[in-house]
Design a protein around this motif. Sequence first.
Motif, PDB file in Angstrom:
ATOM      1  N   VAL A  47      89.377 132.682  94.602  1.00  0.00           N
ATOM      2  CA  VAL A  47      89.482 133.344  96.002  1.00  0.00           C
ATOM      3  C   VAL A  47      89.326 132.462  97.214  1.00  0.00           C
ATOM      4  CG1 VAL A  47      88.739 135.830  95.314  1.00  0.00           C
ATOM      5  CG2 VAL A  47      86.942 133.806  96.234  1.00  0.00           C
ATOM      6  N   LEU A  48      89.904 132.330  98.135  1.00  0.00           N
ATOM      7  CA  LEU A  48      89.447 131.661  99.131  1.00  0.00           C
ATOM      8  C   LEU A  48      88.563 132.436 100.356  1.00  0.00           C
ATOM      9  CD1 LEU A  48      90.220 128.980 100.460  1.00  0.00           C
ATOM     10  CD2 LEU A  48      92.146 129.992 101.534  1.00  0.00           C
ATOM     11  N   LEU A  49      87.372 131.678 100.498  1.00  0.00           N
ATOM     12  CA  LEU A  49      86.381 132.408 101.553  1.00  0.00           C
ATOM     13  C   LEU A  49      86.325 131.473 102.695  1.00  0.00           C
ATOM     14  CD1 LEU A  49      83.393 132.352  98.965  1.00  0.00           C
ATOM     15  CD2 LEU A  49      85.081 134.066  99.592  1.00  0.00           C
ATOM     16  N   GLU A  50      86.057 132.183 104.018  1.00  0.00           N
ATOM     17  CA  GLU A  50      85.787 131.746 105.110  1.00  0.00           C
ATOM     18  C   GLU A  50      84.449 131.801 105.588  1.00  0.00           C
ATOM     19  OE1 GLU A  50      85.514 131.279 109.197  1.00  0.00           O
ATOM     20  OE2 GLU A  50      85.541 133.286 108.324  1.00  0.00           O
ATOM     21  N   SER A  51      83.858 130.621 106.126  1.00  0.00           N
ATOM     22  CA  SER A  51      82.366 130.766 106.537  1.00  0.00           C
ATOM     23  C   SER A  51      82.247 129.735 107.620  1.00  0.00           C
ATOM     24  CB  SER A  51      81.499 130.371 105.323  1.00  0.00           C
ATOM     25  OG  SER A  51      80.128 130.523 105.965  1.00  0.00           O
ATOM     26  N   MET A  52      81.773 130.066 108.792  1.00  0.00           N
ATOM     27  CA  MET A  52      81.527 128.931 109.880  1.00  0.00           C
ATOM     28  C   MET A  52      82.928 128.175 110.197  1.00  0.00           C
ATOM     29  SD  MET A  52      77.738 127.999 108.976  1.00  0.00           S
ATOM     30  CE  MET A  52      77.941 126.352 109.190  1.00  0.00           C
ATOM     31  N   LYS A  53      83.972 128.934 110.067  1.00  0.00           N
ATOM     32  CA  LYS A  53      85.276 128.436 110.601  1.00  0.00           C
ATOM     33  C   LYS A  53      85.919 127.348 109.415  1.00  0.00           C
ATOM     34  CE  LYS A  53      85.093 129.364 115.409  1.00  0.00           C
ATOM     35  NZ  LYS A  53      85.195 129.022 116.660  1.00  0.00           N
TER      36      LYS A  53
END
Length: 71
Positions: free
Chosen positions: A31-37
Amino acid sequence: MAEDVRAEIVASVLEVVVSEGDDINEGDTVVLLESMKMEIPVLAEASGTVTAVNVAVGDVIQAGDLIAVIS
Protein backbone atom coordinates in the motif's frame (compact mmCIF):
# COMPACT_ATOMS: atom_id res chain seq x y z
CA MET A 1 3.82 -19.24 7.47
CA ALA A 2 1.70 -16.07 7.36
CA GLU A 3 3.39 -12.69 7.35
CA ASP A 4 1.41 -9.78 8.82
CA VAL A 5 1.97 -6.40 7.17
CA ARG A 6 1.39 -3.73 9.82
CA ALA A 7 1.45 0.07 9.85
CA GLU A 8 4.48 1.69 11.44
CA ILE A 9 2.93 5.16 11.68
CA VAL A 10 -0.39 6.97 11.82
CA ALA A 11 -1.33 7.68 8.20
CA SER A 12 -4.05 7.78 5.56
CA VAL A 13 -4.26 5.04 2.94
CA LEU A 14 -3.56 6.74 -0.39
CA GLU A 15 -3.51 3.64 -2.63
CA VAL A 16 -3.97 -0.11 -2.17
CA VAL A 17 -1.59 -1.71 -4.67
CA VAL A 18 -2.38 -5.41 -4.07
CA SER A 19 -5.56 -7.48 -3.97
CA GLU A 20 -6.41 -10.75 -2.26
CA GLY A 21 -5.01 -13.62 -4.31
CA ASP A 22 -2.13 -11.63 -5.79
CA ASP A 23 1.32 -13.25 -5.77
CA ILE A 24 3.95 -10.77 -4.59
CA ASN A 25 7.67 -10.76 -3.97
CA GLU A 26 9.66 -9.47 -1.02
CA GLY A 27 10.14 -5.73 -1.51
CA ASP A 28 6.96 -5.19 -3.56
CA THR A 29 4.73 -2.29 -2.52
CA VAL A 30 1.57 -3.41 -0.67
CA VAL A 31 0.00 0.00 0.00
CA LEU A 32 0.94 3.64 -0.32
CA LEU A 33 0.35 5.74 2.79
CA GLU A 34 0.23 9.52 3.21
CA SER A 35 1.38 11.23 6.37
CA MET A 36 2.35 14.88 6.81
CA LYS A 37 2.16 15.39 3.00
CA MET A 38 4.69 12.59 2.41
CA GLU A 39 3.96 9.43 0.45
CA ILE A 40 5.24 6.33 2.22
CA PRO A 41 5.27 2.92 0.52
CA VAL A 42 4.70 -0.12 2.74
CA LEU A 43 6.77 -3.01 1.36
CA ALA A 44 6.25 -6.76 1.67
CA GLU A 45 8.86 -8.35 3.91
CA ALA A 46 8.24 -11.81 2.43
CA SER A 47 7.20 -13.35 -0.88
CA GLY A 48 3.90 -15.19 -1.15
CA THR A 49 0.21 -14.80 -1.85
CA VAL A 50 -1.89 -11.98 -0.40
CA THR A 51 -4.57 -13.72 1.65
CA ALA A 52 -6.19 -10.63 3.22
CA VAL A 53 -6.26 -6.88 2.66
CA ASN A 54 -7.66 -5.07 5.70
CA VAL A 55 -7.57 -1.44 4.52
CA ALA A 56 -9.19 0.68 1.82
CA VAL A 57 -8.33 4.00 0.21
CA GLY A 58 -9.15 6.83 2.58
CA ASP A 59 -8.83 4.78 5.78
CA VAL A 60 -6.89 6.40 8.61
CA ILE A 61 -4.71 3.77 10.27
CA GLN A 62 -2.79 3.76 13.52
CA ALA A 63 0.68 2.38 14.23
CA GLY A 64 0.39 -1.39 14.61
CA ASP A 65 -2.83 -1.76 12.60
CA LEU A 66 -2.97 -4.80 10.32
CA ILE A 67 -2.77 -3.78 6.66
CA ALA A 68 -2.54 -7.17 4.93
CA VAL A 69 -1.58 -10.82 5.36
CA ILE A 70 0.83 -12.68 3.06
CA SER A 71 0.97 -16.48 3.13
